[in-house]
Design a protein around this motif. Structure first.
Motif: not given
Length: 168
Positions: A16, A20-23, A135, A149-150, A152-155
């Motif tokens: 990371m 920027q990793l997506r998760y 992801y 869980i932020n 802004n960083m995850g969905e």
């Protein structure tokens, strides 16, 4: 489970830093309960559970009737007949306990068998969403495994998983 999640996150931190990793994240239980297959599986399990419960109640009534009969006549029985009837009652009680334990085991096995295809379908939908949306991983938020869980960083991918399940 928490240790595995922690290890995955710790391994992902160095990655990371460079990119920027997506998760994604979702509630396994909430999605599972939206599945029609889950509802059907639960109905089948409930019906089987009811059948076992009915048989256990029947056995219990039979035992109670026999025990009440025994209590009424025990004072007039000769010792050898008394011991025989006590042994019959003991045997009946042990069989009822054994049946209850076996029924519980069979119910657990039936639940696992009935739920296996439902869980496999959900797993395939999660994999599909993860691959399609790019992801690095998707986190199951059940059981308070991820207290924060932020966003802004995850969905939250719950909607995407439900849609993937509906398209099959």
């Amino acid at each position: 489970m928490k240790k595995l999640l922690f290890a995955i996150i710790m391994l992902a931190f160095p990655l990371m830093a460079g990119a920027q990793l997506r998760y994604g994240y979702f509630s396994h239980e909430a999605v599972l309960k939206t599945m029609s297959d889950y509802v059907l599986a639960q109905r089948a399990i409930d019906e089987l559970r009811q059948k076992y419960d009915d048989e256990m109640k029947r056995s219990e009534r039979e035992f109670n009737a026999k025990y009440e009969d025994f209590l009424e006549v025990q004072g007039s029985l000769v010792p050898s007949i008394l011991r025989k009837r006590q042994a019959e009652l003991q045997d009946m009680m042990e069989k009822n306990v054994a049946f209850r334990q076996e029924a519980q085991r069979l119910l657990q096995q039936s639940e696992a068998d009935v739920m296996a295809p439902v869980l496999m379908k959900l797993s395939m939908a999660v994999t599909k969403v993860g691959q399609e949306r790019g992801y690095a991983f998707i986190i199951n938020t059940d059981g308070d495994t991820c207290p924060y869980i932020n966003p802004n960083m995850g969905e939250d991918v719950t909607t995407y998983i439900i849609q993937a399940l509906e398209t099959k």
